[in-house]
Scaffold this motif. Structure first.
Motif, mmCIF file in Angstrom:
data_model
loop_
_atom_site.group_PDB
_atom_site.id
_atom_site.type_symbol
_atom_site.label_atom_id
_atom_site.label_comp_id
_atom_site.label_asym_id
_atom_site.label_seq_id
_atom_site.Cartn_x
_atom_site.Cartn_y
_atom_site.Cartn_z
ATOM 1 N N GLY A 40 0.809 -1.214 0.000
ATOM 2 C CA GLY A 40 0.000 0.000 0.000
ATOM 3 C C GLY A 40 0.843 1.264 0.000
ATOM 4 O O GLY A 40 2.059 1.237 0.202
ATOM 5 N N SER A 41 0.177 2.382 -0.209
ATOM 6 C CA SER A 41 0.889 3.657 -0.300
ATOM 7 C C SER A 41 1.534 4.083 1.030
ATOM 8 O O SER A 41 2.571 4.733 1.027
ATOM 9 N N TRP A 42 0.924 3.751 2.155
ATOM 10 C CA TRP A 42 1.474 4.155 3.457
ATOM 11 C C TRP A 42 2.818 3.490 3.739
ATOM 12 O O TRP A 42 3.717 4.077 4.327
ATOM 13 N N TYR A 43 2.995 2.247 3.300
ATOM 14 C CA TYR A 43 4.210 1.494 3.592
ATOM 15 C C TYR A 43 5.186 1.412 2.419
ATOM 16 O O TYR A 43 6.221 0.762 2.530
ATOM 17 N N CYS A 44 4.895 2.050 1.286
ATOM 18 C CA CYS A 44 5.719 1.868 0.085
ATOM 19 C C CYS A 44 7.180 2.260 0.297
ATOM 20 O O CYS A 44 8.069 1.696 -0.335
ATOM 21 N N GLU A 45 7.466 3.199 1.191
ATOM 22 C CA GLU A 45 8.861 3.578 1.454
ATOM 23 C C GLU A 45 9.686 2.412 1.999
ATOM 24 O O GLU A 45 10.907 2.387 1.861
ATOM 25 N N LEU A 46 9.017 1.453 2.618
ATOM 26 C CA LEU A 46 9.732 0.324 3.207
ATOM 27 C C LEU A 46 10.376 -0.559 2.155
ATOM 28 O O LEU A 46 11.236 -1.385 2.477
ATOM 29 N N LYS A 47 10.000 -0.408 0.886
ATOM 30 C CA LYS A 47 10.622 -1.180 -0.195
ATOM 31 C C LYS A 47 12.091 -0.820 -0.365
ATOM 32 O O LYS A 47 12.880 -1.631 -0.842
ATOM 33 N N ASP A 48 12.461 0.381 0.029
ATOM 34 C CA ASP A 48 13.854 0.825 -0.058
ATOM 35 C C ASP A 48 14.631 0.187 1.097
ATOM 36 O O ASP A 48 14.363 0.492 2.268
ATOM 37 N N PRO A 49 15.600 -0.691 0.795
ATOM 38 C CA PRO A 49 16.329 -1.373 1.872
ATOM 39 C C PRO A 49 16.993 -0.416 2.871
ATOM 40 O O PRO A 49 17.042 -0.714 4.073
ATOM 41 N N ALA A 50 17.479 0.722 2.407
ATOM 42 C CA ALA A 50 18.115 1.682 3.325
ATOM 43 C C ALA A 50 17.088 2.261 4.289
ATOM 44 O O ALA A 50 17.377 2.456 5.477
ATOM 45 N N TYR A 51 15.902 2.532 3.797
ATOM 46 C CA TYR A 51 14.841 3.053 4.668
ATOM 47 C C TYR A 51 14.324 1.950 5.594
ATOM 48 O O TYR A 51 14.134 2.173 6.790
ATOM 49 N N PHE A 52 14.125 0.765 5.061
ATOM 50 C CA PHE A 52 13.664 -0.362 5.877
ATOM 51 C C PHE A 52 14.608 -0.583 7.064
ATOM 52 O O PHE A 52 14.163 -0.881 8.180
ATOM 53 N N ALA A 53 15.899 -0.410 6.831
ATOM 54 C CA ALA A 53 16.909 -0.628 7.878
ATOM 55 C C ALA A 53 16.836 0.388 9.007
ATOM 56 O O ALA A 53 17.441 0.197 10.058
ATOM 57 N N LYS A 54 16.067 1.454 8.834
ATOM 58 C CA LYS A 54 15.937 2.483 9.878
ATOM 59 C C LYS A 54 14.862 2.141 10.910
ATOM 60 O O LYS A 54 14.493 2.980 11.727
ATOM 61 N N HIS A 58 9.349 1.570 18.853
ATOM 62 C CA HIS A 58 8.595 2.820 19.036
ATOM 63 C C HIS A 58 8.998 3.415 20.388
ATOM 64 O O HIS A 58 8.845 2.776 21.426
ATOM 65 N N PRO A 59 9.532 4.649 20.412
ATOM 66 C CA PRO A 59 10.086 5.213 21.642
ATOM 67 C C PRO A 59 9.069 5.488 22.748
ATOM 68 O O PRO A 59 9.447 5.526 23.920
ATOM 69 N N GLU A 60 7.810 5.657 22.410
ATOM 70 C CA GLU A 60 6.793 5.933 23.432
ATOM 71 C C GLU A 60 6.000 4.693 23.808
ATOM 72 O O GLU A 60 5.738 4.441 24.980
ATOM 73 N N LEU A 61 5.601 3.925 22.812
ATOM 74 C CA LEU A 61 4.730 2.775 23.081
ATOM 75 C C LEU A 61 5.493 1.561 23.591
ATOM 76 O O LEU A 61 4.966 0.785 24.380
ATOM 77 N N ARG A 62 6.712 1.342 23.079
ATOM 78 C CA ARG A 62 7.583 0.237 23.498
ATOM 79 C C ARG A 62 6.989 -1.152 23.257
ATOM 80 O O ARG A 62 7.450 -2.120 23.841
ATOM 81 N N ASP A 63 5.944 -1.247 22.404
ATOM 82 C CA ASP A 63 5.387 -2.569 22.114
ATOM 83 C C ASP A 63 5.251 -2.815 20.619
ATOM 84 O O ASP A 63 4.632 -3.785 20.200
ATOM 85 N N THR A 64 5.852 -1.940 19.826
ATOM 86 C CA THR A 64 5.818 -2.109 18.381
ATOM 87 C C THR A 64 7.030 -1.434 17.758
ATOM 88 O O THR A 64 7.877 -0.885 18.462
ATOM 89 N N VAL A 65 7.099 -1.509 16.437
ATOM 90 C CA VAL A 65 8.188 -0.897 15.696
ATOM 91 C C VAL A 65 7.673 0.312 14.929
ATOM 92 O O VAL A 65 6.469 0.457 14.732
ATOM 93 N N MET A 66 8.616 1.150 14.511
ATOM 94 C CA MET A 66 8.243 2.267 13.650
ATOM 95 C C MET A 66 9.440 2.658 12.792
ATOM 96 O O MET A 66 10.576 2.274 13.091
ATOM 97 N N TRP A 67 9.147 3.419 11.749
ATOM 98 C CA TRP A 67 10.164 3.960 10.843
ATOM 99 C C TRP A 67 10.125 5.478 10.930
ATOM 100 O O TRP A 67 9.186 6.044 11.490
ATOM 101 N N PRO A 68 11.111 6.169 10.371
ATOM 102 C CA PRO A 68 11.204 7.623 10.529
ATOM 103 C C PRO A 68 9.971 8.430 10.122
ATOM 104 O O PRO A 68 9.706 9.471 10.714
ATOM 105 N N HIS A 69 9.218 7.977 9.143
ATOM 106 C CA HIS A 69 8.025 8.724 8.731
ATOM 107 C C HIS A 69 6.766 8.182 9.402
ATOM 108 O O HIS A 69 5.658 8.341 8.897
ATOM 109 N N GLU A 70 6.974 7.522 10.540
ATOM 110 C CA GLU A 70 5.924 7.054 11.455
ATOM 111 C C GLU A 70 5.093 5.879 10.968
ATOM 112 O O GLU A 70 4.041 5.591 11.522
ATOM 113 N N GLN A 71 5.563 5.154 9.955
ATOM 114 C CA GLN A 71 4.907 3.899 9.641
ATOM 115 C C GLN A 71 5.120 2.973 10.838
ATOM 116 O O GLN A 71 6.202 2.957 11.424
ATOM 117 N N ASP A 72 4.090 2.238 11.191
ATOM 118 C CA ASP A 72 4.203 1.299 12.293
ATOM 119 C C ASP A 72 3.317 0.097 12.011
ATOM 120 O O ASP A 72 2.634 0.040 10.996
#
Length: 86
Positions: A40-54, A58-72
């Protein structure tokens, strides 16, 4: 566990093929496959391996992951749909 259960996530490491190595507070290590999410469009940036590696815990929730543009990923999906590490 119920579908809404979340477990504290201690660490995440990106792996090949859009997978994540997860360490939960229960001391379980699991693998989560992100590839079904990146269509989908919300997660399409994750296709870039360099971005995926970031990926980070999640610094506040501590029960999930996130990427720099707040995909979770929903915490219960991250835990319930991941596979035990062999």
């Amino acid at each position: 566990m119920s579908e809404l259960t979340s477990v504290e996530l201690l660490a995440v490491k990106p792996m090949a093929n859009y997978r994540l190595d997860l360490l939960f507070a229960t001391q379980e290590r699991k693998i989560f496959d992100v590839s079904p999410y990146i269509k989908g469009s919300w997660y399409c940036e994750l296709k870039d391996p360099a971005y995926f590696a970031k990926v980070m815990v999640h610094p506040e929730l501590r029960d999930t992951v996130m990427w720099p543009h707040e995909q979770d990923i929903a915490p219960h999906e991250l835990y319930e749909l991941s596979a035990p590490m062999a």
